[in-house]
Design a protein around this motif. Structure first.
Motif, PDB file in Angstrom:
ATOM      1  N   VAL A 184       0.795  -1.152  -0.145  1.00 30.94           N
ATOM      2  CA  VAL A 184       0.148   0.133  -0.106  1.00 30.94           C
ATOM      3  C   VAL A 184       0.867   1.215   0.015  1.00 30.94           C
ATOM      4  CG1 VAL A 184      -1.766   1.244   1.293  1.00 30.94           C
ATOM      5  CG2 VAL A 184      -1.769  -1.301   1.265  1.00 30.94           C
ATOM      6  N   MET A 185       0.961   1.984  -1.059  1.00 32.64           N
ATOM      7  CA  MET A 185       1.717   3.214  -1.101  1.00 32.64           C
ATOM      8  C   MET A 185       0.771   4.328  -1.335  1.00 32.64           C
ATOM      9  SD  MET A 185       4.419   1.859  -3.986  1.00 32.64           S
ATOM     10  CE  MET A 185       3.199   0.837  -5.023  1.00 32.64           C
ATOM     11  N   ALA A 186       0.750   5.189  -0.037  1.00 36.88           N
ATOM     12  CA  ALA A 186      -0.143   6.298  -0.057  1.00 36.88           C
ATOM     13  C   ALA A 186      -1.664   6.057  -0.320  1.00 36.88           C
ATOM     14  CB  ALA A 186       0.333   7.220  -0.827  1.00 36.88           C
ATOM     15  N   GLY A 187      -2.061   4.892   0.579  1.00 38.02           N
ATOM     16  CA  GLY A 187      -3.536   4.449   0.246  1.00 38.02           C
ATOM     17  C   GLY A 187      -4.203   4.554   1.617  1.00 38.02           C
ATOM     18  N   SER A 200       1.307  -6.791   5.595  1.00 34.99           N
ATOM     19  CA  SER A 200       1.344  -5.482   4.915  1.00 34.99           C
ATOM     20  C   SER A 200       2.444  -4.718   4.982  1.00 34.99           C
ATOM     21  CB  SER A 200       0.167  -4.713   5.467  1.00 34.99           C
ATOM     22  OG  SER A 200      -1.200  -5.349   5.363  1.00 34.99           O
ATOM     23  N   LEU A 201       2.962  -4.061   3.690  1.00 41.72           N
ATOM     24  CA  LEU A 201       4.027  -3.236   3.465  1.00 41.72           C
ATOM     25  C   LEU A 201       3.328  -1.989   3.113  1.00 41.72           C
ATOM     26  CD1 LEU A 201       7.056  -2.379   3.326  1.00 41.72           C
ATOM     27  CD2 LEU A 201       7.090  -3.557   0.920  1.00 41.72           C
ATOM     28  N   LEU A 202       3.538  -1.095   3.998  1.00 45.73           N
ATOM     29  CA  LEU A 202       3.017   0.339   3.976  1.00 45.73           C
ATOM     30  C   LEU A 202       3.870   1.538   3.830  1.00 45.73           C
ATOM     31  CD1 LEU A 202       0.778  -0.358   7.027  1.00 45.73           C
ATOM     32  CD2 LEU A 202       0.027  -0.458   4.931  1.00 45.73           C
ATOM     33  N   PHE A 203       3.739   2.175   2.716  1.00 49.89           N
ATOM     34  CA  PHE A 203       4.419   3.620   2.647  1.00 49.89           C
ATOM     35  C   PHE A 203       3.718   4.706   2.620  1.00 49.89           C
ATOM     36  CE2 PHE A 203       6.848   0.230   0.319  1.00 49.89           C
ATOM     37  CZ  PHE A 203       8.107   0.579   0.800  1.00 49.89           C
ATOM     38  N   HIS A 204       3.908   5.860   3.252  1.00 54.14           N
ATOM     39  CA  HIS A 204       3.125   6.748   3.358  1.00 54.14           C
ATOM     40  C   HIS A 204       3.991   7.969   3.749  1.00 54.14           C
ATOM     41  CE1 HIS A 204      -1.504   7.661   3.308  1.00 54.14           C
ATOM     42  NE2 HIS A 204      -0.923   8.680   3.104  1.00 54.14           N
ATOM     43  N   GLY A 205       3.676   9.236   3.463  1.00 57.87           N
ATOM     44  CA  GLY A 205       4.191  10.415   3.641  1.00 57.87           C
ATOM     45  C   GLY A 205       3.199  11.222   4.840  1.00 57.87           C
ATOM     46  N   GLU A 206       4.013  11.394   6.006  1.00 52.42           N
ATOM     47  CA  GLU A 206       3.116  12.007   7.286  1.00 52.42           C
ATOM     48  C   GLU A 206       2.391  13.327   6.870  1.00 52.42           C
ATOM     49  OE1 GLU A 206       6.380  12.368   9.922  1.00 52.42           O
ATOM     50  OE2 GLU A 206       6.415  10.067  10.270  1.00 52.42           O
ATOM     51  N   SER A 207       2.909  14.043   5.969  1.00 53.62           N
ATOM     52  CA  SER A 207       2.038  15.271   5.628  1.00 53.62           C
ATOM     53  C   SER A 207       1.248  15.187   4.346  1.00 53.62           C
ATOM     54  CB  SER A 207       3.330  16.394   5.716  1.00 53.62           C
ATOM     55  OG  SER A 207       4.045  16.236   4.745  1.00 53.62           O
ATOM     56  N   ASP A 208       1.034  14.047   4.093  1.00 45.41           N
ATOM     57  CA  ASP A 208       0.244  13.886   2.604  1.00 45.41           C
ATOM     58  C   ASP A 208      -1.011  14.588   2.860  1.00 45.41           C
ATOM     59  OD1 ASP A 208      -1.414  13.095   0.721  1.00 45.41           O
ATOM     60  OD2 ASP A 208      -0.390  10.817   0.518  1.00 45.41           O
ATOM     61  N   PRO A 209      -1.334  15.575   1.990  1.00 45.14           N
ATOM     62  CA  PRO A 209      -2.506  16.602   2.185  1.00 45.14           C
ATOM     63  C   PRO A 209      -3.701  15.967   1.057  1.00 45.14           C
ATOM     64  CG  PRO A 209      -0.691  17.174   0.171  1.00 45.14           C
ATOM     65  CD  PRO A 209      -0.399  16.140   0.918  1.00 45.14           C
ATOM     66  N   GLY A 261      -5.129   6.011   7.274  1.00 44.86           N
ATOM     67  CA  GLY A 261      -3.924   5.766   6.282  1.00 44.86           C
ATOM     68  C   GLY A 261      -2.787   4.753   6.876  1.00 44.86           C
ATOM     69  N   ALA A 262      -2.002   4.799   6.455  1.00 47.94           N
ATOM     70  CA  ALA A 262      -1.018   3.729   6.779  1.00 47.94           C
ATOM     71  C   ALA A 262      -0.608   3.927   8.149  1.00 47.94           C
ATOM     72  CB  ALA A 262       0.545   3.922   5.900  1.00 47.94           C
ATOM     73  N   GLY A 263      -0.357   5.156   8.752  1.00 43.63           N
ATOM     74  CA  GLY A 263       0.110   4.970  10.225  1.00 43.63           C
ATOM     75  C   GLY A 263      -1.034   4.352  11.153  1.00 43.63           C
ATOM     76  N   ALA A 264      -2.409   4.610  10.784  1.00 42.82           N
ATOM     77  CA  ALA A 264      -3.402   3.902  11.250  1.00 42.82           C
ATOM     78  C   ALA A 264      -3.631   2.463  11.225  1.00 42.82           C
ATOM     79  CB  ALA A 264      -4.898   4.580  10.981  1.00 42.82           C
ATOM     80  N   ILE A 265      -3.414   2.190   9.904  1.00 41.53           N
ATOM     81  CA  ILE A 265      -3.435   0.712   9.572  1.00 41.53           C
ATOM     82  C   ILE A 265      -2.509   0.066  10.280  1.00 41.53           C
ATOM     83  CG2 ILE A 265      -3.141  -0.863   7.660  1.00 41.53           C
ATOM     84  CD1 ILE A 265      -4.492   1.129   5.757  1.00 41.53           C
ATOM     85  N   LEU A 318       6.012  -0.530   8.182  1.00 41.52           N
ATOM     86  CA  LEU A 318       5.542   0.891   7.808  1.00 41.52           C
ATOM     87  C   LEU A 318       6.811   1.559   7.620  1.00 41.52           C
ATOM     88  CD1 LEU A 318       3.498   3.113   7.881  1.00 41.52           C
ATOM     89  CD2 LEU A 318       3.798   3.325  10.469  1.00 41.52           C
ATOM     90  N   VAL A 319       6.722   2.392   6.553  1.00 45.55           N
ATOM     91  CA  VAL A 319       7.895   3.186   5.908  1.00 45.55           C
ATOM     92  C   VAL A 319       7.101   4.607   6.117  1.00 45.55           C
ATOM     93  CG1 VAL A 319       9.494   4.095   4.314  1.00 45.55           C
ATOM     94  CG2 VAL A 319       9.391   1.572   4.785  1.00 45.55           C
ATOM     95  N   SER A 320       7.578   5.500   6.878  1.00 47.64           N
ATOM     96  CA  SER A 320       6.826   6.766   6.982  1.00 47.64           C
ATOM     97  C   SER A 320       7.647   7.872   6.525  1.00 47.64           C
ATOM     98  CB  SER A 320       6.509   7.122   8.434  1.00 47.64           C
ATOM     99  OG  SER A 320       5.577   6.265   8.973  1.00 47.64           O
ATOM    100  N   GLY A 321       7.335   8.750   5.626  1.00 48.48           N
ATOM    101  CA  GLY A 321       8.106   9.884   5.082  1.00 48.48           C
ATOM    102  C   GLY A 321       7.984  11.187   5.921  1.00 48.48           C
ATOM    103  N   THR A 322       9.222  11.750   6.461  1.00 45.65           N
ATOM    104  CA  THR A 322       8.797  12.943   7.011  1.00 45.65           C
ATOM    105  C   THR A 322       8.672  14.104   6.115  1.00 45.65           C
ATOM    106  OG1 THR A 322      11.217  13.295   7.212  1.00 45.65           O
ATOM    107  CG2 THR A 322       9.810  11.991   9.034  1.00 45.65           C
ATOM    108  N   GLU A 323       9.211  13.781   4.917  1.00 47.79           N
ATOM    109  CA  GLU A 323       8.721  14.886   3.650  1.00 47.79           C
ATOM    110  C   GLU A 323       8.274  14.322   2.600  1.00 47.79           C
ATOM    111  OE1 GLU A 323      12.883  16.345   3.088  1.00 47.79           O
ATOM    112  OE2 GLU A 323      12.861  17.851   4.833  1.00 47.79           O
ATOM    113  N   GLY A 324       7.836  15.149   1.596  1.00 45.38           N
ATOM    114  CA  GLY A 324       7.496  14.394   0.454  1.00 45.38           C
ATOM    115  C   GLY A 324       5.929  14.298   0.185  1.00 45.38           C
ATOM    116  N   GLY A 325       5.272  14.312   1.302  1.00 46.73           N
ATOM    117  CA  GLY A 325       3.730  14.341   1.239  1.00 46.73           C
ATOM    118  C   GLY A 325       3.240  13.110   0.272  1.00 46.73           C
TER     119      GLY A 325
END
Length: 340
Positions: free
Chosen positions: A223-226, A242-251, A275-279, A292-299
């Motif tokens: 799951v990439m930004a879902g 689950s392998l989860l990727f998501h930007g923490e500041s995704d708008p 999102g990924a953090g909650a999942i 879980l791979v969280s991005g502090t930048e990149g949205g």
């Protein structure tokens, strides 16, 4: 950060934080640095063909195209990529991939998705990028759109995931795919399609049945930004690796528990998502495997970034049946291209 308590349309209540994105832009504004880095990275990786379609596989790969369904007059197709030397192998893992584009645009033939499919195939997987009906073409998915229409778009895409799955299951033996080793993968809208297809509970939000064989379950999720419509759909009985990727500041697609596009409660498009953090928190509480791979930048750039810069993590997570079944609970944070 403002906190809201919201009774949802799904029969549950929850508390979530409304987070404003750190950076926003439109076509008339200068793009933020993470956006420029993304485009440069993709261009460097793919050469001068970024944004074009790629129709042919490389000599070491075999590509087949099949129609799997027809919906609203649109023929839906999928491509099957595999190593030419392994077409006779049996019981392989397959990855069904669904592209992004806000349910309104995008194509499985875009070169970035073709390159990703080719990379998966070179890992020994059967890579299957799929088209799906773009139910929101020409329509907004932002805060001015009605919540019910947004949910209908999620469901339409999930239905196509199930249709593609049925088609692959029908041809699994001929294609050397183990029917219990089918992984779903997606970016942005495609990630929303696959994670909701994996967990959508029959009887919820008007769904009568998914139309999959009795007892069938997917082998895992990328799951990439879902985001998921209802976190309570994930249970101890149906939770998937689950392998989860998501930007923490995704708008656009919330990282945690927040509204789609960060819409406010008084706006028509207010739609709580997870999102990924909650999942990841849910899977952790259920003691189920995830990374879980969280991005502090990149949205929202994390919808595509893993396909280019985190293939090693993808290969380690699902490069074989044994790796997919390995129990792990891993959480990493990255400052764009640097692990922190």
């Amino acid at each position: 950060m403002n906190t809201y308590f919201c009774p949802t349309t799904y029969g549950l209540s929850f508390t979530f934080s409304y987070l404003r994105p750190k950076q926003t832009f439109n076509s008339t504004m200068a793009k933020p640095s993470w956006f420029r880095q993304t485009i440069r990275g993709i261009s460097k990786f793919l050469g001068s063909n970024t944004g074009t379609d790629a129709s042919a596989a490389k000599p070491d790969l075999q590509k087949m195209t099949h129609p799997y369904a027809e919906k609203n007059g649109q023929l839906l197709e999928l491509d099957v990529y595999q190593l030419a030397t392994e077409v006779e192998r049996k019981d392989r893992l397959a990855v069904l991939y669904f592209h992004g584009g806000g349910f309104s645009e995008g194509s499985r033939s875009e070169i970035r998705y073709v390159q990703f499919a080719e990379k998966l195939a070179r890992l020994g997987l059967v890579a299957i990028p799929c088209s799906y009906h773009l139910s929101m073409r020409g329509r907004s998915m932002s805060c001015d759109q009605q919540q019910s229409i947004k949910i209908a778009a999620f469901r339409s895409a999930a239905e196509d995931v199930w249709s593609a799955t049925r088609f692959v299951l029908e041809h699994a033996e001929a294609w050397g795919i183990h029917p219990e080793r089918i992984i779903l993968a997606g970016s942005s809208a495609g990630a929303e399609a696959i994670v909701n297809a994996a967990y959508w509970k029959e009887g919820e939000l008007g769904l009568e049945q998914r139309g999959l064989p009795a007892g069938f379950r997917y082998a895992g999720l990328l799951v990439m930004a879902g985001a998921l419509l209802d976190i309570n759909w994930i249970t101890a009985e149906n939770a998937l690796p689950s392998l989860l990727f998501h930007g923490e500041s995704d708008p656009l697609v919330p990282y945690g528990a927040a509204s789609h596009h960060l819409c406010k409660p008084d706006q028509p498009g207010y739609l709580p998502l997870f999102g990924a953090g909650a999942i990841a928190q849910r899977l952790k509480a259920l003691n189920k495997p995830y990374m879980l791979v969280s991005g502090t930048e990149g949205g929202h750039g994390w919808a595509d970034k893993p396909m280019f810069e985190h293939l090693d993590a993808i290969a380690d997570f699902m490069g074989s049946a044994e790796k997919l079944q390995t129990f792990r609970q891993i959480e990493e944070r990255w400052k764009w291209s640097k692990k922190i």
